[in-house]
Design an enzyme around this catalytic site. Structure first.
Site, PDB file in Angstrom:
ATOM      1  N   HIS A 167       0.829  -1.216   0.000  1.00  0.00           N
ATOM      2  CA  HIS A 167       0.000   0.000   0.000  1.00  0.00           C
ATOM      3  C   HIS A 167       0.860   1.261   0.000  1.00  0.00           C
ATOM      4  O   HIS A 167       0.419   2.310   0.487  1.00  0.00           O
ATOM      5  CB  HIS A 167      -0.958   0.040   1.194  1.00  0.00           C
ATOM      6  CG  HIS A 167      -1.686  -1.244   1.430  1.00  0.00           C
ATOM      7  ND1 HIS A 167      -2.913  -1.512   0.881  1.00  0.00           N
ATOM      8  CD2 HIS A 167      -1.327  -2.346   2.137  1.00  0.00           C
ATOM      9  CE1 HIS A 167      -3.304  -2.726   1.257  1.00  0.00           C
ATOM     10  NE2 HIS A 167      -2.350  -3.254   2.014  1.00  0.00           N
ATOM     11  N   SER A 288      16.111  21.387 -15.659  1.00  0.00           N
ATOM     12  CA  SER A 288      14.937  22.181 -15.983  1.00  0.00           C
ATOM     13  C   SER A 288      15.408  23.442 -16.684  1.00  0.00           C
ATOM     14  O   SER A 288      16.522  23.915 -16.459  1.00  0.00           O
ATOM     15  CB  SER A 288      14.200  22.528 -14.688  1.00  0.00           C
ATOM     16  OG  SER A 288      13.549  23.776 -14.810  1.00  0.00           O
ATOM     17  N   LYS A 294      17.229  21.691 -10.410  1.00  0.00           N
ATOM     18  CA  LYS A 294      16.544  20.416 -10.662  1.00  0.00           C
ATOM     19  C   LYS A 294      17.326  19.393 -11.464  1.00  0.00           C
ATOM     20  O   LYS A 294      18.123  19.714 -12.323  1.00  0.00           O
ATOM     21  CB  LYS A 294      15.210  20.686 -11.370  1.00  0.00           C
ATOM     22  CG  LYS A 294      14.234  21.361 -10.434  1.00  0.00           C
ATOM     23  CD  LYS A 294      12.828  21.103 -10.815  1.00  0.00           C
ATOM     24  CE  LYS A 294      12.461  19.647 -10.718  1.00  0.00           C
ATOM     25  NZ  LYS A 294      11.077  19.439 -11.092  1.00  0.00           N
ATOM     26  N   GLU A 301      10.391   8.408 -16.667  1.00  0.00           N
ATOM     27  CA  GLU A 301       9.093   9.041 -16.956  1.00  0.00           C
ATOM     28  C   GLU A 301       8.657   8.752 -18.389  1.00  0.00           C
ATOM     29  O   GLU A 301       7.485   8.485 -18.656  1.00  0.00           O
ATOM     30  CB  GLU A 301       9.179  10.556 -16.732  1.00  0.00           C
ATOM     31  CG  GLU A 301       9.240  10.939 -15.272  1.00  0.00           C
ATOM     32  CD  GLU A 301       9.421  12.430 -15.085  1.00  0.00           C
ATOM     33  OE1 GLU A 301       8.612  13.050 -14.388  1.00  0.00           O
ATOM     34  OE2 GLU A 301      10.387  12.991 -15.648  1.00  0.00           O
TER      35      GLU A 301
END
Ligand code: ARG
Length: 470
Positions: A167, A288, A294, A301
């Site tokens: 979970h 970024s 970043k 992804e």
């Protein structure tokens, strides 16, 4: 006018055959054409046609010389294509016509005999299967590479602990190698699935003709042997219109993507500041355009994102087939872009994930060690401790539940309780409780077959290497 060639209109455009009086509307010609994508099949088309030509000569349907001329001519087209000279346009409609036309230019009228006892319907089915056979083998070898990288990484991390989740809540600590080996197993099933599917891809439709077979005394077993097909379709209608093999492949491809996508999701989570379990190396992370601090996990992804299109191709193919009456329908031309894109997507994703796991990420063992030491993921082990000393498990479970609640209220962990506190909870607790709930012990004690105990994991690693060698 040459009676064997489709007639031309006054404008010099070709019509389909003498049944037709005028040429296709240019937009319809473009709409109808598949050459922009089915050129991908050209090498297989040439190979398939060479086998067909040999068979025609062998059975005496064509003369030996004619067969030889056709085979040579097709080989020249292969050279021209490889050297970049053969790039047919929309006027050819599809790769099959393009090849036949060029062949006739190269070898003269005998080129027009190639299509004897064959239809584009059995031809395209043959090409697609030859293509898919190759691609399945490629994907299988990529899966092996990926598995090897997982094994190497697992070797180094048998004793690295990582929180295990259910979970997405901390559950029990596990060996990092055990976690990675779960993906090895998925890849193994993917590999096996492809092997099984391969046999159903590897059936020859060549010789089924347009739908009903042919009036010529062909030898289907011969072309199948030349092309390495294990079997021939025993029903010509089925042979030209079956695309089950493509659907099965897309199912297997979808499952590969499911597995890669789940792993991607984990890397994305792990690389977040919240988890901090891995750092992405510069070769596999991006920045970024506005936030200079970043480092983004673009690779996993993208893999996660591309998964959707492979599922889409499977869905498209299922819907494509469900309403088709026998036998060939032009709808079937739509199978190619779905297959080609799924193949490319799976291949590029496997390549990217293999690079990611070989050099693109580093596990932060400091953070991992902290993580497994700062939670209640050893609570089951306290209950197991009592149960091993004769306390019924459910009773022990309830007692530990109360302990966790008290600890939470006091801002303590289980390891912070004093021996007096333990013994006040239950007289069975002794000083060895501390060793029993230390993360390393918690992991190493799960020594049941298939469990995360270090001994089991080492065993599993050995077995895994053996399995992929055979
Ligand atoms: N380009 C066609 C396809 O990909 C080849 C088969 C055409 N057959 C036909 N009867 N129109 O399916």
């Amino acid at each position: 006018m040459n009676p064997e060639l489709p007639p031309e209109t006054e404008a010099g455009q070709q019509t389909w055959s003498q049944r037709f009086e005028s040429a296709l509307h240019p937009a319809i010609a473009r709409f109808n054409a598949s050459i922009s994508f089915d050129l991908e099949l050209i090498e297989h088309d040439l190979t398939g046609s060479q086998a067909h030509a040999r068979m025609l000569a062998h059975t005496g349907i064509l003369s030996r010389e004619e067969g030889e001329q056709l085979v040579q001519g097709l080989e020249r087209i292969r050279q021209e294509y490889r050297e970049g000279f053969f790039r047919p346009g929309v006027e050819a409609e599809d790769v099959h016509f393009a090849v036949e036309r060029r062949l006739t230019e190269l070898v003269g009228d005998v080129g027009k005999k190639l299509h004897t006892a064959r239809s584009r319907n059995d031809q395209v089915g043959t090409d697609t299967r030859l293509y898919l056979r190759d691609q399945i083998r490629r994907i299988q070898s990529q899966l092996r590479q990926f598995q090897l990288i997982l094994l190497d990484l697992s070797d180094r991390h048998v004793e690295t602990l990582i929180p295990g989740y259910t979970h997405l809540q901390r559950a029990q600590p596990i060996s990092l190698a055990h976690h990675l080996l779960a993906y090895f197993e998925m890849a193994q099933r993917d590999w096996e699935r492809l092997s099984e599917i391969y046999h159903r891809v590897n059936i020859s439709p060549l010789g089924c003709g347009a739908l009903a077979g042919t009036t010529f005394p062909i030898n289907r077993r011969l072309t199948a042997d030349i092309l390495g097909f294990e079997q021939v379709y025993s029903n010509s209608l089925d042979g030209v219109s079956d695309r089950d093999f493509a659907i099965e492949f897309l199912t297997a491809a979808s499952l590969i993507m499911v597995h890669l996508s789940r792993l991607s999701e984990e890397v994305i989570l792990w690389s977040s500041q919240e988890f901090g379990f891995v750092t992405l190396t510069d070769s596999c992370a991006t920045g970024s355009s506005i936030m200079p601090q970043k480092k983004n996990p673009d690779v996993p992804e993208l893999v996660r994102g591309k998964t959707g299109r492979v599922f889409g191709h499977l869905q498209a193919m299922l819907v494509l087939m469900k309403g088709l009456p026998l036998a060939y329908n032009k709808d079937l031309q739509e199978d190619k872009e779905a297959l080609f894109d799924a193949v490319r997507t799976v291949q590029t994703c496997l390549e990217a994930m293999t690079i990611l796991f070989s050099e693109g990420l580093a596990f932060r063992t400091d953070r991992l060690a902290e993580a497994v030491d700062e939670d209640f993921s050893n609570a089951t082990d306290v209950a197991d401790y009592l149960a091993a000393r004769g306390v019924p498990f459910r009773e022990a479970y309830n007692l530990v539940g109360r302990v966790v609640r008290t600890c939470l209220a006091a801002g303590k962990l289980l390891k912070d309780l004093t021996l007096e506190e333990w013994q006040a909870l239950h007289p069975q607790f002794a000083s060895d409780i501390y060793a029993a709930i230390a993360p390393r012990q918690v992991v190493s004690a799960r020594n049941s077959y298939g469990g995360t105990g270090f001994e089991q994991v080492r065993q599993a690693l050995q077995e895994a290497r053996k399995r992929i060698k055979d």
